[in-house]
Enzyme design. Structure first.
Site, PDB file in Angstrom:
ATOM      1  N   PRO A   9     -14.754  -9.191  16.652  1.00 45.29           N
ATOM      2  CA  PRO A   9     -13.402  -8.695  16.912  1.00 45.29           C
ATOM      3  C   PRO A   9     -13.289  -7.173  16.996  1.00 45.29           C
ATOM      4  O   PRO A   9     -13.928  -6.447  16.239  1.00 45.29           O
ATOM      5  CB  PRO A   9     -12.594  -9.218  15.705  1.00 45.29           C
ATOM      6  N   ASN A  10     -12.473  -6.770  17.953  1.00 47.48           N
ATOM      7  CA  ASN A  10     -12.104  -5.366  18.196  1.00 47.48           C
ATOM      8  C   ASN A  10     -13.213  -4.534  18.851  1.00 47.48           C
ATOM      9  O   ASN A  10     -12.983  -3.381  19.200  1.00 47.48           O
ATOM     10  CB  ASN A  10     -11.620  -4.684  16.902  1.00 47.48           C
ATOM     11  N   ARG A  17     -11.307   2.896  20.444  1.00 47.26           N
ATOM     12  CA  ARG A  17     -11.054   2.579  19.045  1.00 47.26           C
ATOM     13  C   ARG A  17     -11.751   3.590  18.130  1.00 47.26           C
ATOM     14  O   ARG A  17     -12.969   3.726  18.157  1.00 47.26           O
ATOM     15  CB  ARG A  17     -11.643   1.189  18.787  1.00 47.26           C
ATOM     16  N   TYR A  22     -16.790   5.146  16.023  1.00 49.41           N
ATOM     17  CA  TYR A  22     -17.505   4.234  16.929  1.00 49.41           C
ATOM     18  C   TYR A  22     -17.929   4.880  18.253  1.00 49.41           C
ATOM     19  O   TYR A  22     -18.548   4.211  19.083  1.00 49.41           O
ATOM     20  CB  TYR A  22     -16.620   3.001  17.206  1.00 49.41           C
ATOM     21  N   ASN A  71     -23.229  -8.421  16.079  1.00 52.28           N
ATOM     22  CA  ASN A  71     -22.317  -7.537  15.354  1.00 52.28           C
ATOM     23  C   ASN A  71     -21.031  -8.343  15.159  1.00 52.28           C
ATOM     24  O   ASN A  71     -20.188  -8.414  16.056  1.00 52.28           O
ATOM     25  CB  ASN A  71     -22.045  -6.249  16.133  1.00 52.28           C
ATOM     26  N   ALA A  74     -15.546  -7.221  11.754  1.00 53.81           N
ATOM     27  CA  ALA A  74     -14.834  -7.490  10.497  1.00 53.81           C
ATOM     28  C   ALA A  74     -15.191  -8.851   9.894  1.00 53.81           C
ATOM     29  O   ALA A  74     -15.166  -9.020   8.670  1.00 53.81           O
ATOM     30  CB  ALA A  74     -13.331  -7.401  10.735  1.00 53.81           C
ATOM     31  N   HIS A  77     -17.657  -9.426   6.918  1.00 56.60           N
ATOM     32  CA  HIS A  77     -17.288  -9.270   5.510  1.00 56.60           C
ATOM     33  C   HIS A  77     -16.429 -10.415   4.988  1.00 56.60           C
ATOM     34  O   HIS A  77     -16.007 -10.382   3.831  1.00 56.60           O
ATOM     35  CB  HIS A  77     -16.529  -7.940   5.327  1.00 56.60           C
ATOM     36  N   ASP A  84     -22.901 -19.356   7.763  1.00 53.75           N
ATOM     37  CA  ASP A  84     -23.543 -20.681   7.797  1.00 53.75           C
ATOM     38  C   ASP A  84     -24.221 -20.949   9.134  1.00 53.75           C
ATOM     39  O   ASP A  84     -25.323 -21.493   9.169  1.00 53.75           O
ATOM     40  CB  ASP A  84     -22.496 -21.783   7.554  1.00 53.75           C
ATOM     41  N   GLU A  95     -28.800  -8.623  12.595  1.00 54.26           N
ATOM     42  CA  GLU A  95     -27.432  -8.141  12.342  1.00 54.26           C
ATOM     43  C   GLU A  95     -27.373  -6.646  12.646  1.00 54.26           C
ATOM     44  O   GLU A  95     -28.251  -5.895  12.224  1.00 54.26           O
ATOM     45  CB  GLU A  95     -27.078  -8.387  10.868  1.00 54.26           C
ATOM     46  N   HIS A  97     -24.743  -3.094  13.051  1.00 48.03           N
ATOM     47  CA  HIS A  97     -23.459  -2.396  12.938  1.00 48.03           C
ATOM     48  C   HIS A  97     -23.611  -0.993  13.503  1.00 48.03           C
ATOM     49  O   HIS A  97     -24.657  -0.362  13.327  1.00 48.03           O
ATOM     50  CB  HIS A  97     -22.985  -2.316  11.483  1.00 48.03           C
ATOM     51  N   ILE A  98     -22.544  -0.546  14.143  1.00 53.71           N
ATOM     52  CA  ILE A  98     -22.545   0.787  14.741  1.00 53.71           C
ATOM     53  C   ILE A  98     -22.479   1.845  13.640  1.00 53.71           C
ATOM     54  O   ILE A  98     -23.213   2.826  13.634  1.00 53.71           O
ATOM     55  CB  ILE A  98     -21.346   0.919  15.706  1.00 53.71           C
ATOM     56  N   SER A  99     -21.571   1.622  12.708  1.00 58.10           N
ATOM     57  CA  SER A  99     -21.386   2.577  11.607  1.00 58.10           C
ATOM     58  C   SER A  99     -22.261   2.172  10.418  1.00 58.10           C
ATOM     59  O   SER A  99     -22.723   1.032  10.324  1.00 58.10           O
ATOM     60  CB  SER A  99     -19.914   2.597  11.185  1.00 58.10           C
ATOM     61  N   ARG A 104     -18.824   3.398   3.810  1.00 60.06           N
ATOM     62  CA  ARG A 104     -17.386   3.183   4.046  1.00 60.06           C
ATOM     63  C   ARG A 104     -16.763   2.400   2.885  1.00 60.06           C
ATOM     64  O   ARG A 104     -17.311   2.378   1.789  1.00 60.06           O
ATOM     65  CB  ARG A 104     -17.210   2.501   5.419  1.00 60.06           C
TER      66      ARG A 104
HETATM   67  C1  DQA Z   1     -18.665  -2.686  12.400  1.00 54.32           C
HETATM   68  C2  DQA Z   1     -18.347  -2.385  10.932  1.00 54.32           C
HETATM   69  C3  DQA Z   1     -17.298  -3.343  10.416  1.00 54.32           C
HETATM   70  O1  DQA Z   1     -17.005  -3.055   9.056  1.00 54.32           O
HETATM   71  C4  DQA Z   1     -16.012  -3.204  11.222  1.00 54.32           C
HETATM   72  O2  DQA Z   1     -15.064  -4.154  10.785  1.00 54.32           O
HETATM   73  C5  DQA Z   1     -16.234  -3.289  12.680  1.00 54.32           C
HETATM   74  C6  DQA Z   1     -17.421  -2.680  13.271  1.00 54.32           C
HETATM   75  C7  DQA Z   1     -19.649  -1.650  12.994  1.00 54.32           C
HETATM   76  O3  DQA Z   1     -20.250  -1.954  14.013  1.00 54.32           O
HETATM   77  O4  DQA Z   1     -19.795  -0.549  12.454  1.00 54.32           O
HETATM   78  O5  DQA Z   1     -15.381  -3.775  13.429  1.00 54.32           O
HETATM   79  O6  DQA Z   1     -19.295  -3.956  12.469  1.00 54.32           O
END
Ligand code: DQA
Length: 137
Positions: A9-10, A17, A22, A71, A74, A77, A84, A95, A97-99, A104
């Site tokens: 998502p997002n 964003r 990001y 990725n 959200a 978490h 699963d 897995e 993540h960008i950040s 955080r």
């Molecule tokens: C994210 C980190 C997540 O905590 C956040 O909810 C995202 C992006 C990242 O790629 O840094 O939407 O997965």
């Protein structure tokens, strides 16, 4: 080699964003760069804002593809269902993540994906995806 990048998502809003976190590039544009860099690979990209659709896609590709780069954004978490399905399939999942989620808020320090993942790459901006591809090569 068939590898799919699955974004949660997002992440369709990358480029607009929170650019300080990001970056300013859209994922479509970055994905084009990856395709030119890894011409010998069959690279695919899928994004959804909907938890069940992400689970459906992972089930669909998770017994035939060589690698999944996930990725879950959200849902990382919060989602027992995504955690699963990563354990239920045969295809290895990296897995991403960008950040650097550990720098955080506390709620971002928990991942339901990590226990089933082959490895985790985070904090390198969009380059995290390229590093994940390289981990499969
Ligand atoms: C994210 C980190 C997540 O905590 C956040 O909810 C995202 C992006 C990242 O790629 O840094 O939407 O997965």
């Amino acid at each position: 080699m068939k590898i799919i990048i699955i974004n949660g998502p997002n992440l369709n809003l990358l480029g607009k964003r929170e650019p300080a976190i990001y970056g300013g590039k859209t994922f479509e544009s970055y994905f084009g760069d990856l395709q030119s860099k890894f011409e010998d690979l069959e690279l695919e990209y899928y994004q959804s804002n909907i938890e069940g659709e992400l689970i459906d896609k992972i089930q669909e590709v998770g017994f035939t593809y060589d690698g999944i780069i996930l990725n879950a954004a959200a849902y990382t978490h919060t989602s027992v269902g995504l955690g699963d399905v990563v354990k239920a399939i045969n295809t290895p999942v990296v897995e991403v993540h960008i950040s650097n989620t550990h720098q955080r808020e506390d709620f971002r320090h928990v991942s339901y994906i990590s226990p089933g993942a082959k490895g985790v790459i985070l904090g390198f901006g969009l380059q995290s995806y390229e590093l994940a591809i390289r981990s499969f090569l």
